[in-house]
Scaffold this motif. Structure first.
Motif, PDB file in Angstrom:
ATOM      1  N   SER A 174      44.569  45.409 -37.273  1.00 30.51           N
ATOM      2  CA  SER A 174      46.105  45.302 -37.389  1.00 30.51           C
ATOM      3  C   SER A 174      46.437  44.743 -38.521  1.00 30.51           C
ATOM      4  N   HIS A 216      50.132  53.533 -37.324  1.00 31.05           N
ATOM      5  CA  HIS A 216      49.527  54.834 -37.072  1.00 31.05           C
ATOM      6  C   HIS A 216      49.425  55.347 -35.819  1.00 31.05           C
ATOM      7  N   TYR A 217      49.538  54.251 -34.667  1.00 36.78           N
ATOM      8  CA  TYR A 217      49.865  54.806 -33.243  1.00 36.78           C
ATOM      9  C   TYR A 217      51.249  55.611 -33.240  1.00 36.78           C
ATOM     10  N   CYS A 218      52.196  55.637 -34.052  1.00 36.05           N
ATOM     11  CA  CYS A 218      53.267  56.161 -33.964  1.00 36.05           C
ATOM     12  C   CYS A 218      53.007  57.759 -33.938  1.00 36.05           C
ATOM     13  N   ASP A 264      50.595  59.350 -32.682  1.00 35.71           N
ATOM     14  CA  ASP A 264      50.006  59.893 -31.693  1.00 35.71           C
ATOM     15  C   ASP A 264      50.714  59.419 -30.352  1.00 35.71           C
ATOM     16  N   LYS A 279      48.639  57.477 -27.578  1.00 40.85           N
ATOM     17  CA  LYS A 279      48.302  56.047 -28.251  1.00 40.85           C
ATOM     18  C   LYS A 279      49.209  55.178 -28.416  1.00 40.85           C
ATOM     19  N   PHE A 280      50.687  55.890 -28.561  1.00 39.40           N
ATOM     20  CA  PHE A 280      51.859  54.835 -28.530  1.00 39.40           C
ATOM     21  C   PHE A 280      52.059  54.412 -27.305  1.00 39.40           C
ATOM     22  N   SER A 329      49.939  53.752 -25.013  1.00 37.35           N
ATOM     23  CA  SER A 329      48.940  52.706 -24.713  1.00 37.35           C
ATOM     24  C   SER A 329      49.405  51.318 -25.240  1.00 37.35           C
ATOM     25  N   VAL A 330      49.928  51.579 -26.401  1.00 35.34           N
ATOM     26  CA  VAL A 330      50.319  50.422 -27.374  1.00 35.34           C
ATOM     27  C   VAL A 330      51.617  49.468 -26.607  1.00 35.34           C
TER      28      VAL A 330
END
Length: 312
Positions: free
Chosen positions: A22, A149-151, A153, A156-157, A159-160
């Motif tokens: 990160s 980059h999780y934004c 998907d 994934k977002f 999950s974040v």
């Protein structure tokens, strides 16, 4: 500097946490340089026993106490078990850390922490180390870095968001969530919503609807609805966008952290009323910085579209 020493002077700093890759180490050294130019005496402390390729020398390195390769070789542990053992060993040898930190009094300290997520969501060792630092009169804020980059998907977002909320509740420190590597976000793909939707964590029902458009996730809609309900019920998670190469972006993160750990209102720097007020109304600056990043992102997307048209 005894464990309950109330007479010792306050020390301010950040514990920089987040998943592997990160950008924690990059952030620590970029923030050290940035704060140094503002006149602060800054020291970086490496608490990651797996971090063997430090870009710059640190004022204090946990490798003097324990290293992950040594633990794995001597105890036959894997990387995850080895990291947990290292943090438990650090907790058990808190006197070593206390003595080494004594020489850094008067410095603003950046603690570069390991990237193992469970250390911040349910394991107690590192949390207890942070509690010891507080007893030693360190006023810390947790800076939780998440790769932007999780934004791109929706799954994934979500999950974040769950991981960030769990981390905030477990670590029990003033907390600033940061979307790192914003200068690379256009390489990850097109965002489904404007950037401020992700930084401010707005109505997540739209995210669930967007996720349900994927046939694979359609069957899990009810689960996703319940997850976002938990996130919205706590209403704690938001993000500050960060590009370590942009001074204005670094300034926004600095102001958010200074507000969180109380540095803005201490006696460490003679600041004007204007600077104090800028930290106190950090949400306005946060919004402005988000708009600036959003504008750059939109421009890059428009340019990509124009190039596609030209190719046609």
């Amino acid at each position: 500097m005894s464990e309950g020493s109330r007479g010792s002077s306050l020390a301010f700093g950040q514990v920089v946490i987040g998943p592997p890759g990160s950008g924690k180490t990059t952030y620590c050294h970029a923030m050290r340089d940035f704060l140094g130019r503002l006149g602060r005496s800054v020291a970086v402390v490496n608490l990651d026993p797996a971090n063997e390729a430090l870009p710059c020398p640190c004022a204090l390195d946990i490798a003097e106490l324990v290293t992950l390769p040594d633990v794995m070789a001597s105890l036959g542990l894997g990387p995850n078990g080895g990291l947990i053992y290292c943090m438990e060993y650090l907790e058990a040898n808190a006197d070593w850390l206390r003595d080494r930190l004594q020489g850094l009094r008067g410095h603003y300290v950046l603690f570069d922490c390991p990237g193992q997520v469970e250390l911040y969501t349910h394991h107690e060792a590192l949390k207890n180390v942070f509690a010891q630092l507080a007893k030693w009169n360190f006023r810390l804020a947790a800076v939780h870095l998440v790769d932007s980059h999780y934004c791109t998907d929706a799954g994934k977002f979500i999950s974040v968001l769950c991981t960030s909320l769990s981390t905030m509740l477990h670590v029990e420190l003033p907390h600033v969530n940061v979307l790192s590597k914003m200068d690379l976000i256009e390489q990850y793909g097109k965002l489904a919503f404007n950037l401020d939707y992700y930084t401010e964590v707005l109505d997540l029902s739209y995210l669930v609807d967007h996720l349900a458009s994927d046939p694979f996730f359609r069957n899990f809609r009810r689960l996703n609805e319940k997850l976002v309900e938990v996130i919205e019920d706590y209403s704690l998670v938001s993000f500050v966008p960060l590009n370590v190469q942009d001074k204005q972006s670094m300034r926004q993160v600095m102001q958010a952290v200074d507000k969180a750990n109380g540095y803005s209102f201490g006696a460490q720097e003679h600041r004007s009323l204007e600077v104090l007020m800028s930290a106190a109304v950090g949400a306005d600056f946060h919004f402005s910085s988000t708009l600036a990043v959003q504008e750059k992102y939109v421009q890059s997307q428009d340019k990509a579209v124009e190039e596609e048209v030209m190719d046609l």
